[in-house]
Write an enzyme that holds these catalytic residues in place. Sequence first.
Site, short mmCIF file in Angstrom:
data_model
loop_
_atom_site.label_atom_id
_atom_site.label_comp_id
_atom_site.label_asym_id
_atom_site.label_seq_id
_atom_site.Cartn_x
_atom_site.Cartn_y
_atom_site.Cartn_z
N ASP A 87 -5.93 -2.07 -0.20
CA ASP A 87 -5.29 -1.48 0.98
C ASP A 87 -6.31 -0.87 1.93
OD1 ASP A 87 -2.29 -1.74 1.12
OD2 ASP A 87 -2.59 -1.29 -0.99
N GLU A 117 -0.30 -0.58 5.59
CA GLU A 117 -1.40 -0.51 4.62
C GLU A 117 -1.90 0.94 4.50
OE1 GLU A 117 -1.24 -3.10 3.14
OE2 GLU A 117 -1.65 -4.94 4.27
N HIS A 120 0.32 2.74 2.27
CA HIS A 120 0.05 2.38 0.87
C HIS A 120 -1.12 3.21 0.33
CE1 HIS A 120 1.96 -1.81 1.81
NE2 HIS A 120 2.80 -0.80 1.92
N TYR A 124 -1.11 5.88 -2.92
CA TYR A 124 -2.01 5.94 -4.08
C TYR A 124 -2.55 7.36 -4.24
CZ TYR A 124 -1.78 0.89 -3.38
OH TYR A 124 -1.33 -0.38 -3.19
FE LIG Z 1 -0.74 -2.81 1.25
FE LIG Z 2 -0.57 -5.93 2.79
#
Ligand SMILES: [Fe+2]
Ligand SMILES: [Fe+2]
Length: 344
Positions: A87, A117, A120, A124
């Site tokens: 990502d 992204e 994302h 995490y």
């Molecule tokens: Fe992603």
């Molecule tokens: Fe992606």
Amino acid sequence: MQRKILFNVNGNDEIINRRMIKGNVTNLFNLNNVKYQWANKLYRLMMENFWIPEKVSLFDDKRAYNELTPAEQNAYDGILSFLVFLDSIQTNNLPNISDYITAPEVNLILAIQTYQEAVHSQSYAYIIESIIPAEKRAFIYDRWREDKVLLERNKYIAEIYQDFIDERNDKNFARVLIANFLLEGVYFYNGFNFFYNLAARSLMIGTADEIKYINRDELTHCVIFANIIKEIRKEHSTFFSDDEIHEMFARAVEQEITWSNHIIGDNVMGITSETIEKYTKYIANKRLRDIGMPPLFEGYDVNPYQHLEKISDTNGEGNVKGNFFEANVSSYNQSTAVEGWDEI
Ligand SMILES: [Fe+2]
Ligand SMILES: [Fe+2]
């Protein structure tokens, strides 16, 4: 290749002149006039998929993490390390691709992809902070410094992206597009299945919920790149070399299997080196068909993790994996305040 001019006064936005690459648009977002209708549909679907990582409770996962075997903990941590890399590099590199795409409707969804992204990456951080003991957190980000297998594959992707930044020619751009498609369509999925596999045993349910949201986004990204590649193949018949696509797929599959065996192997219930190989070759064949190419691995046409699809919830009615263009809003959307998108 020529980077787009930010405001191209000599551009012509008529649909008949529009091309995915090497077109001559003004770069105004005239979205009433759209050539690539799939991009409009994806825009709506991606907006509908809005979600916030912190809305998923990871409270129970903190305790469940301590009940994982050492091998499961190692796989959990290592897969997170790889996802963090994927990502990160996507958020950083997508604008470099968009600079050479001359369809405003596609530039628009690439911008949404970039923002997704970033979400994302944030998810995490949230997972790591909520679940991983403080003394292990830095290692999730730094694992590639010690883990040669992880470093190898991270470098492989990064070098393809870097080559285009250093030398902006057709060949390097074609490789970047295929690498993106591999990343969005193949690289994530052994890792995702590891989390679904734990959830099938009632372990780390919150993490699996986070992964489901990420998985749903990644599937739309996979569709974006499949469509970009298909359109360019139509418009410039020699832009891609079929041999090179097959070569890159073969290399990606080999790396994905090596990595998954290294990080999961036969040490996690429900996953074996045999299912890893079967799944990786199955998904690679599927992605090749998605871009109109013949499959590479004969006889690998069945998903060995079919039983996990109920958990991943990405194959049902109303989902991108089921039938993207007929897709309705899926059951786990958070953006209920947004209405009027049901016809997508
Ligand atoms: Fe992603
Ligand atoms: Fe992606």
